[in-house]
Design a protein around this motif. Structure first.
Motif, PDB file in Angstrom:
ATOM      1  N   GLU A 311       0.859  -1.180   0.000  1.00 56.63           N
ATOM      2  CA  GLU A 311       0.000   0.000   0.000  1.00 56.63           C
ATOM      3  C   GLU A 311       0.896   1.232   0.000  1.00 56.63           C
ATOM      4  N   MET A 312       0.833   1.977  -1.076  1.00 55.95           N
ATOM      5  CA  MET A 312       1.632   3.188  -1.235  1.00 55.95           C
ATOM      6  C   MET A 312       0.882   4.403  -0.680  1.00 55.95           C
ATOM      7  N   ASP A 313       1.584   5.539  -0.574  1.00 58.77           N
ATOM      8  CA  ASP A 313       0.932   6.768  -0.119  1.00 58.77           C
ATOM      9  C   ASP A 313      -0.243   7.111  -1.028  1.00 58.77           C
ATOM     10  N   ALA A 314      -1.325   7.550  -0.418  1.00 58.68           N
ATOM     11  CA  ALA A 314      -2.529   7.899  -1.173  1.00 58.68           C
ATOM     12  C   ALA A 314      -2.243   9.003  -2.184  1.00 58.68           C
ATOM     13  N   HIS A 315      -2.678   8.770  -3.416  1.00 61.06           N
ATOM     14  CA  HIS A 315      -2.653   9.760  -4.502  1.00 61.06           C
ATOM     15  C   HIS A 315      -1.248  10.118  -4.986  1.00 61.06           C
ATOM     16  N   ALA A 316      -0.244   9.306  -4.629  1.00 57.92           N
ATOM     17  CA  ALA A 316       1.117   9.576  -5.114  1.00 57.92           C
ATOM     18  C   ALA A 316       1.261   9.249  -6.595  1.00 57.92           C
ATOM     19  N   ALA A 317       0.270   8.554  -7.161  1.00 55.48           N
ATOM     20  CA  ALA A 317       0.233   8.232  -8.593  1.00 55.48           C
ATOM     21  C   ALA A 317       1.381   7.318  -9.004  1.00 55.48           C
ATOM     22  N   ASP A 318       1.301   6.072  -8.554  1.00 55.58           N
ATOM     23  CA  ASP A 318       2.304   5.064  -8.909  1.00 55.58           C
ATOM     24  C   ASP A 318       2.110   4.641 -10.362  1.00 55.58           C
ATOM     25  N   GLY A 343       3.348  11.775  -8.730  1.00 54.28           N
ATOM     26  CA  GLY A 343       3.026  12.879  -7.830  1.00 54.28           C
ATOM     27  C   GLY A 343       1.543  13.214  -7.844  1.00 54.28           C
ATOM     28  N   SER A 344       1.040  13.623  -6.691  1.00 49.37           N
ATOM     29  CA  SER A 344      -0.391  13.903  -6.544  1.00 49.37           C
ATOM     30  C   SER A 344      -0.785  15.192  -7.259  1.00 49.37           C
ATOM     31  N   TRP A 345      -2.037  15.239  -7.668  1.00 48.55           N
ATOM     32  CA  TRP A 345      -2.557  16.451  -8.303  1.00 48.55           C
ATOM     33  C   TRP A 345      -3.664  17.079  -7.472  1.00 48.55           C
TER      34      TRP A 345
END
Length: 416
Positions: A311-318, A343-345
């Motif tokens: 589980e990656m950071d929320a909204h980091a856009a993997d 990166g998140s938007w």
């Protein structure tokens, strides 16, 4: 010229251009020339932009012994395919071009960047991938082309190309969207072509689910390399824009971008592992990890949902990912997964714009994940770059693409 007349003229011009491009594709399939000039304009590799990017790279944090440098300026650089011969790296975009990048001197810096197969009209050719025997596949929004000898004939604007999935047949034309249109591909250990198909919505309506399951939209499909025997491999995926096979156990790993609008901290991004055909990874019942979506929270999820390995950071856009199969990096990185976070938007506290590394356990499952390269996102939330994909060169160094800066970076190990 009256507005309506200008619009009509523009429509005629667009139709004529498309007709020429379709005619060119037919000619190339018959090994005929299109008559295009052999002179292909190259992308300048020096100047203020290159200097500015080099200043940014001086701020990037890496583990001890590693170095990052500017490899090439490539406009809108997205996913990459390194040729098996090590001659050319092909770089897709979300626009209408694919670029050929060469480093003939093996100096660690590209000496030539230019459009590839420029006589064919492409639409969002984000996903290039190679077979081991040198066939280049390019997956567009709604077509798949194969270039049987791209690595050897890329110097010409005319390159043999064959549509193995004709235009308008990868997904139903009525399902074409401006959202989640970037495809990626891999040729698997079974010698089949695997393609991710993101679904276009944040969360789709229930009436879409049957159609999407049939086509593999919101999933990963596979087919023979000539386009035949298409089938849905796995589903329950929101929008995967990165995958690779573990060479040790043949399992397919992929990233997935999760539901927006649920908050800054949820749901998590995903790194997943598919071990067999037919698995379901939970979307749209789950928005990411084990977080239920608001739209489907009262519905019963499918049985045996496969939850993410990481589980990656929320909204980091993997996005893009690759297994490191080289020997140049220290032992702990050999066999690990390198993945890019765009990166998140839409987070109030931006996150991402970095390269992650995930180590595996002996049984082939994920161990720990940590940041490998960061610094493209400043402390005050400004993006200096946005990594998209990671690929390995034959010398064991890593390439990182960046569509924000329009560049490829090379990460090498110089420690002992």
């Amino acid at each position: 010229m009256k507005p309506i007349t200008a619009l009509f003229a523009a429509t005629l011009l667009a139709s004529a251009t498309a007709a020429v491009a379709d005619d060119n594709l037919e000619k190339l399939g018959q090994f005929k020339t299109t008559g295009a000039s052999p002179e292909i304009p190259t992308i300048p590799q020096t100047g203020p932009k290159a200097d500015a990017i080099k200043k940014t790279l001086a701020k990037i944090k890496l583990p001890s012994g590693f170095k990052i440098s500017l490899y090439a300026l490539v406009p809108d650089a997205r996913h990459m395919a390194v040729g098996p011969q090590g001659v050319v790296t092909f770089v897709g975009t979300r626009k209408n071009k694919v670029y050929a990048v060469t480093d003939r001197a093996k100096s660690g810096v590209a000496d030539d960047v230019k459009p590839f197969a420029s006589t064919i009209d492409l639409s969002i050719p984000n996903g290039p991938c190679f077979s081991k025997d040198g066939f280049l596949y390019i997956v567009e929004q709604n077509r798949v082309l194969v270039y049987p000898a791209a690595e050897f004939f890329y110097e010409s604007p005319d390159v043999v190309a064959v549509p193995i999935v004709p235009k308008g047949e990868l997904i139903p034309k009525d399902e074409e969207s401006y959202n989640h249109t970037a495809r990626v591909c891999r040729v698997g250990p079974d010698d089949k072509l695997y393609i991710t198909l993101g679904q276009p919505f944040n969360v789709p309506a229930p009436e879409k689910l049957e159609l999407y399951k049939k086509w593999g939209i919101g999933g990963i499909i596979r087919m023979d390399r000539d386009g035949k025997n298409r089938e849905v491999f796995v589903n329950g995926i929101r929008n995967s824009v990165g995958m690779d096979f573990n060479p040790k156990d043949k399992s397919l790993w992929f990233t997935d971008n999760q539901v927006d609008g649920m908050g800054d901290k949820i749901p998590p991004g995903e790194l997943n592992r598919a071990t067999e055909a037919g698995q379901n990874f939970g979307f749209p019942w789950y928005g990411g990890g084990k977080v239920r979506t608001n739209e489907y929270k009262s519905e019963t999820p499918p049985a045996n949902v496969v939850f993410p390995q990481v589980e990656m950071d929320a909204h980091a856009a993997d996005l893009g990912m690759v297994f490191y199969t080289g020997k140049k990096f220290p032992k702990k990185y050999q066999g690990a997964i390198f993945s890019a976070q765009h990166g998140s938007w839409n987070r109030t506290d931006p996150v991402g714009a970095r390269v992650m590394v995930t180590y595996l356990k002996e049984d082939g499952t994920a161990d720990k994940t940590e940041t490998f390269a960061e610094g493209w996102l400043t402390s005050d939330g400004e993006y200096l770059g946005r990594p998209v994909d990671v690929a390995m060169l034959r010398d064991g160094s890593l390439l990182v693409s960046d569509d924000f800066a329009g560049a490829l970076y090379r990460i090498s190990y110089e420690g002992h």
